[in-house]
Design an enzyme around this catalytic site. Structure first.
Site, PDB file in Angstrom:
ATOM      1  N   VAL A 329       0.836  -1.200   0.000  1.00  0.00           N
ATOM      2  CA  VAL A 329       0.000   0.000   0.000  1.00  0.00           C
ATOM      3  C   VAL A 329       0.872   1.250   0.000  1.00  0.00           C
ATOM      4  O   VAL A 329       0.555   2.253  -0.652  1.00  0.00           O
ATOM      5  CB  VAL A 329      -0.954  -0.021   1.211  1.00  0.00           C
ATOM      6  N   ALA A 330       1.987   1.201   0.722  1.00  0.00           N
ATOM      7  CA  ALA A 330       2.877   2.364   0.761  1.00  0.00           C
ATOM      8  C   ALA A 330       3.434   2.696  -0.612  1.00  0.00           C
ATOM      9  O   ALA A 330       3.672   3.863  -0.935  1.00  0.00           O
ATOM     10  CB  ALA A 330       4.017   2.092   1.742  1.00  0.00           C
ATOM     11  N   GLU A 334      -2.107   5.737  -4.042  1.00  0.00           N
ATOM     12  CA  GLU A 334      -3.562   5.596  -4.038  1.00  0.00           C
ATOM     13  C   GLU A 334      -4.277   6.840  -4.571  1.00  0.00           C
ATOM     14  O   GLU A 334      -5.324   6.752  -5.195  1.00  0.00           O
ATOM     15  CB  GLU A 334      -4.062   5.306  -2.614  1.00  0.00           C
ATOM     16  N   ASP A 376      -8.189  21.331 -42.192  1.00  0.00           N
ATOM     17  CA  ASP A 376      -9.037  21.623 -43.338  1.00  0.00           C
ATOM     18  C   ASP A 376      -8.943  23.117 -43.628  1.00  0.00           C
ATOM     19  O   ASP A 376      -8.433  23.885 -42.811  1.00  0.00           O
ATOM     20  CB  ASP A 376     -10.474  21.200 -43.010  1.00  0.00           C
ATOM     21  N   ASP A 678     -14.622  20.309 -40.260  1.00  0.00           N
ATOM     22  CA  ASP A 678     -16.008  20.567 -39.896  1.00  0.00           C
ATOM     23  C   ASP A 678     -16.989  19.736 -40.701  1.00  0.00           C
ATOM     24  O   ASP A 678     -18.137  19.583 -40.298  1.00  0.00           O
ATOM     25  CB  ASP A 678     -16.340  22.054 -40.065  1.00  0.00           C
ATOM     26  N   GLU A 747       7.730   6.950   2.904  1.00  0.00           N
ATOM     27  CA  GLU A 747       6.906   5.957   3.607  1.00  0.00           C
ATOM     28  C   GLU A 747       7.566   4.580   3.605  1.00  0.00           C
ATOM     29  O   GLU A 747       7.462   3.823   4.585  1.00  0.00           O
ATOM     30  CB  GLU A 747       5.523   5.874   2.957  1.00  0.00           C
ATOM     31  N   ASP A 777      -2.270  14.625   1.052  1.00  0.00           N
ATOM     32  CA  ASP A 777      -1.534  14.804  -0.209  1.00  0.00           C
ATOM     33  C   ASP A 777      -2.404  15.123  -1.416  1.00  0.00           C
ATOM     34  O   ASP A 777      -1.928  15.735  -2.371  1.00  0.00           O
ATOM     35  CB  ASP A 777      -0.708  13.547  -0.510  1.00  0.00           C
TER      36      ASP A 777
END
Length: 957
Positions: A329-330, A334, A376, A678, A747, A777
């Site tokens: 997880v670190a 996330e 164009d 267009d 971390e 964060d």
């Protein structure tokens, strides 16, 4: 593309019979009816060759139109007259798709395994359950944010519906009525007048001087004459007695029977061609996918390695497993998916304020990497408004000012050209009307004639009054053989005179005199040479040249031979479709940004080159010019040589297939290609390109559906602005990636240090990591993503397609900043542990010293990230010079994160969830000191960088 090329392409597509599209009474199955229920219909080639009574019989209609009952039956049989909408997945499917992101999959698996560890553990640890729920909450939050942003952007884009007319006039039970174009069915009789948009593919049964503008379908801006008489069998676009959905009747009137509606029209044919072109991945999509795979791989490998190291050391199996999941997880950022989605959405909103609507979030960044724009001409670089800019009379050239249809401007020395413009206006069917829409003035009828009417107004004439004084008695319409149009008028004294206008060479051959009034002289060979030289001079400037003449006639309806002979030439009119005034500056900006512009048009090479020179696309003496016919003879190698042989390239008379081939060749050579257009003929290339850019006001539904960006003001200049904003978004993405990944190092390193030091617990728990990633964060990262566009963003070349999002400089900066943070938090953690004097094996999760230490680690990361956010705002420039207060949202977000951290430290309910303890003021002072060291170190790095090499333009953080 040329008409012949368009017809040849259509022929191939129609060899399979009526279902191939564009045929009589052909129709695709409606959504409520299976394909097998589609009724049979006459052959597409047969209807144009039938006389009018047989047309009504073949289509089960009559000159009085359909009855209400017949219309209802046909509608049940064929369905509504509309193009199929974009196939969107159901809402629940699109929401579920958010969970297929690799980061989401990793976190979902982690959450499930953590739940499993909780159930298997004896006794069950509430902290493990909290971690599982926290990880699941992260996934749900990210999915919700991503879905909301994408859904909102696409719903906004779907509000653009303009090209196919909403209402039309039809005959119902013999009476003229106005109905929704959606209600049209094969067999309906449509009443058309100059200025009307054609609501379906139709066969004309009545036509009075009718002409249509097929630019939206074929790319050709010149009006094409239409008749009601039968023509030989052939491809639909070749039938001169047919008109097609999305085109405009620019002159005359007519009645037409509907042949095909919806997807069975020629618009539908190109729509199906568009649907077969796969949507290309943007560069950011490719790079984020690679990054996700690598980060997920590193996270899994690191977690597995630590699990393998700790299990043999005697650590409890479940605790070790949860610990390893915490490491994973670190390493997984996330907050990245949510931050990326919202940051791109901010770019979308900024572009919308600059009149550029982006339908897909990831297209924002792709715009910033655009290296080639295939544009164009008609309606994109030009205003699609013919304007007279020069007049020639009595041997002198007279300049005309003003642009477009607004009768604002002046003519140099107007009196000598008033008779020329009076005759030109009398010999025109166009009308100038004032509107309340975006354009204040509009021409009903042929745009060339409209330009002459506007010029007459600039000369002080009133075309309506002139027509009242000299009413029209007869008209001899333009045809491709004579290349002339003539009208007969009765003068105020009862005499008659004729006016004629047309191609200079054709009209000059029928003239015997030159000038008017007292200046009228016989047309000698020398005089003819002067006229030809004047016409050639205008043509050499890329102007469309018309000659105007008049003569007295003996009655209201003389033979055409008498009208168009012995004429007196009054002069010449030179006109062009003016470029948009802002285009040249936009083209210059693209040149400074290293973006190559290639004109890809269906128009004539000389016209294309003239427009390209006016807007600055062409500056060389001899640019490379190739036509669709030449492209057909080229192999891939020859095409590659053409695309690389000259920086200035014009591709003219091209078909949709040619455009797609050119885009593919450019992409094959590593270019990031944006295609503008267009018309429906632009749609396949719009979808096949990296970035398809359609016009919102004048663009077709097909083009807007194929594009990923729509210009709400139809301005090429908005593309340049969008490219600059796209580049700014990419720079900002790199800033918040550096910000997010650098703290991941802070971390992970303490966890690894504790493992190898033999400490039995983790310096920071997985729940604390989630709190940092989402609570402290995300908001600063979003504020970094909202940094305003830097002034020099368009002064550097485009990023190479192969450039990685995580370049060596970006990775070096992540390691530098993350390493400083990691050293700081490791120092405060082990200092706190060692100061207590407690042996490592005696620590438990409830130990006050341990709780204080992990609180110091979490707070240390949060505080250092505040300073880190300030540091990453610039790459080389000092943040103090950029201004510490120039991004107040970033300061507010950082303060919020610190405030949340204080709540986690001091609020008892949050202490119970996160296992934290209150910090002393001295602890906060130490942490702020470490943050200041990080900012000082980054400022020193920038100073060294500035002195080591000169400042480069552009630069990404």
């Amino acid at each position: 593309m040329s008409a012949d090329q368009a017809r040849q392409g259509t022929t191939a597509l129609h060899e399979d019979g009526p279902a191939a599209g564009g045929g009589a009474a052909a129709q695709a199955p409606s959504p409520d009816r299976p394909a097998s229920a589609v009724p049979s219909a006459p052959s597409p080639a047969s209807i144009p060759s039938l006389p009018v009574p047989a047309v009504f019989a073949a289509l089960e209609s009559s000159p009085r139109g359909l009855t209400a009952a017949e219309s209802a039956a046909q509608r049940d049989r064929y369905g509504p007259n509309e193009l199929p909408g974009a196939s969107h997945a159901r809402v629940w499917r699109r929401l579920l798709a958010q969970f297929t992101d690799l980061f989401a999959v990793v976190l979902l698996v982690s959450s499930a395994l953590t739940f499993l560890a909780y159930w298997l553990g004896q006794p069950r640890d509430p902290a493990t359950l909290q971690l599982a729920l926290a990880i699941l909450g992260v996934v749900l939050l990210n999915a919700g944010i991503g879905f909301a942003q994408e859904y909102s952007a696409e719903r906004t884009a779907e509000s653009l519906q303009a090209m196919v007319p909403h209402t039309c006039r039809i005959l119902r039970d013999g009476e003229r009525r106005e109905r929704s174009a959606r209600e049209l069915v094969p067999g309906d009789v449509v009443v058309l007048e100059a200025g009307d948009a054609v609501p379906a593919d139709c066969r004309l049964v009545e036509a009075q001087e009718a002409a249509v503008n097929n630019a939206a379908l074929t790319g050709e801006s010149d009006p094409v004459t239409r008749i009601a008489e039968p023509v030989p069998p052939g491809p639909p676009l070749e039938a001169r007695n047919c008109v097609f959905m999305g085109t405009d009747l620019v002159a005359g009137t007519g009645k037409a029977v509907v042949l095909a509606t919806g997807a069975a029209t020629e618009f539908g044919r190109i729509f199906r061609l568009t649907a077969t072109a796969p949507r290309q991945q943007t560069p950011l999509q490719r790079q984020v996918a690679v990054m996700a795979r690598r980060v997920a791989g590193v996270a899994l490998a690191t977690g597995a390695a630590l699990f393998a190291v700790r299990v043999p050391s005697g650590q409890p199996f479940v605790d070790t497993f949860v610990f390893s999941l915490g490491v994973m997880v670190a390493l997984v950022p996330e907050g990245l998916p949510a931050t990326l989605s919202v940051s791109l959405a901010i770019g979308v909103r900024r572009m919308a304020r600059r009149h550029a609507l982006v339908k897909q979030l990831l297209a924002v960044e792709a715009l910033g990497s655009t290296s080639v724009i295939c544009t164009d001409k008609t309606g994109t670089l030009t205003q699609a408004e013919m304007t007279v800019v020069q007049l020639w009379a009595d041997g002198a050239t007279h300049a005309v000012t003003g642009v477009g249809y607004a009768p604002a401007g002046a003519i140099t020395d107007a009196p000598p050209v008033r008779e020329l413009l009076r005759a030109a206006a009398l010999c025109s069917n166009a009308r100038l009307v004032r509107t309340t829409g975006r354009d204040a003035w509009r021409v009903l009828g042929d745009t060339t004639e409209g330009a002459l009417v506007v010029a007459a107004l600039k000369a002080g004439l009133d075309p309506a009054e002139e027509e009242t004084r000299a009413p029209r008695m007869a008209e001899y319409p333009f045809d491709s053989t004579r290349k002339l149009m003539s009208t007969v008028h009765r003068d105020g004294d009862g005499t008659y005179f004729a006016c004629a206008k047309g191609a200079p060479a054709e009209l000059l051959a029928r003239c015997a005199a030159l000038g008017h009034g007292a200046g009228k002289v016989p047309l000698t060979d020398a005089g003819r040479s002067r006229v030809i030289a004047a016409a050639d001079a205008m043509a050499g400037q890329g102007l469309r040249v018309l000659a105007v003449a008049r003569r007295p006639v003996g009655g209201p309806r003389p033979p055409i031979g008498d009208v168009e002979s012995e004429l007196t030439l009054l002069g010449l009119a030179g006109m062009y479709d003016p470029p948009r005034p802002e285009v040249r500056e936009a083209v210059d900006a693209c040149r400074r940004a290293g973006i190559r512009i290639v004109m890809v048009t269906g128009d004539h090479p000389l016209t294309a080159e003239a427009v390209a020179r006016r807007v600055g696309i062409v500056r060389e003496t001899a640019p490379a010019v190739a036509t669709g016919t030449q492209l057909d003879t080229m192999g891939d190698r020859s095409l590659d040589d053409l695309l690389t042989g000259s920086t200035e390239l014009l591709l003219c008379r091209v078909s949709p297939e040619h455009k797609m081939r050119v885009v593919t060749a450019l992409q094959r050579r590593g270019a990031v290609v944006a295609v503008t257009g267009d018309g429906a003929n632009d749609a396949p290339a719009l979808k096949h390109a990296d970035i398809g850019v359609a016009m919102g006001a004048s663009g077709t539904d097909v083009a807007r559906e194929a594009a990923v960006m729509v210009l709400l003001d139809d301005s090429f200049a908005s593309i340049t602005t969008a490219v600059g904003l796209g580049r700014s978004v990419y720079r900002n993405i790199r800033k918040f990636l550096i910000y997010l990944f650098s703290h991941n190092i802070a971390e992970l390193v303490p966890i690894l240090a504790a493992t190898f030091a033999g400490f039995p617990l983790v310096p920071i728990t997985a729940v604390q990591i989630l709190a940092i990633d989402l609570g402290s964060d995300v908001l600063p990262a979003l504020a970094l993503g909202a940094e305003p566009m830097e002034p020099d963003v368009m002064n550097s070349p485009p990023r190479p397609r192969q450039e990685r999002l995580f370049s060596a400089s970006v990775m070096g900066r992540i390691l530098f900043l993350g390493g400083i943070q990691a050293l700081g938090v490791c120092a405060v953690f082990f200092w706190h542990i060692h100061a207590s004097g407690i042996p490592y094996p005696d620590f438990t999760r409830d130990d006050p010293v341990y709780r204080e230490a992990i609180t110091m680690v979490q707070a240390g990361i949060v505080v250092s990230q505040f300073f880190n956010a300030l540091a990453v705002r610039t790459d080389r420039q000092s943040v103090f010079r950029a201004g510490l207060l120039s991004n107040p949202w970033l300061l507010a977000a950082g303060c919020f994160g610190i405030g949340l951290m204080a709540a986690i430290s001091y609020a008892p309910p949050l202490q119970a969830v996160f296992g934290t303890a209150p910090l002393l003021p001295a602890d906060w002072a130490v942490l702020v000191g470490f943050g200041a060291v990080l900012l000082a170190a980054e400022e020193a790095r920038k100073c060294v960088l500035r002195h080591r090499r000169p400042s480069a333009k552009g630069g990404s953080p």
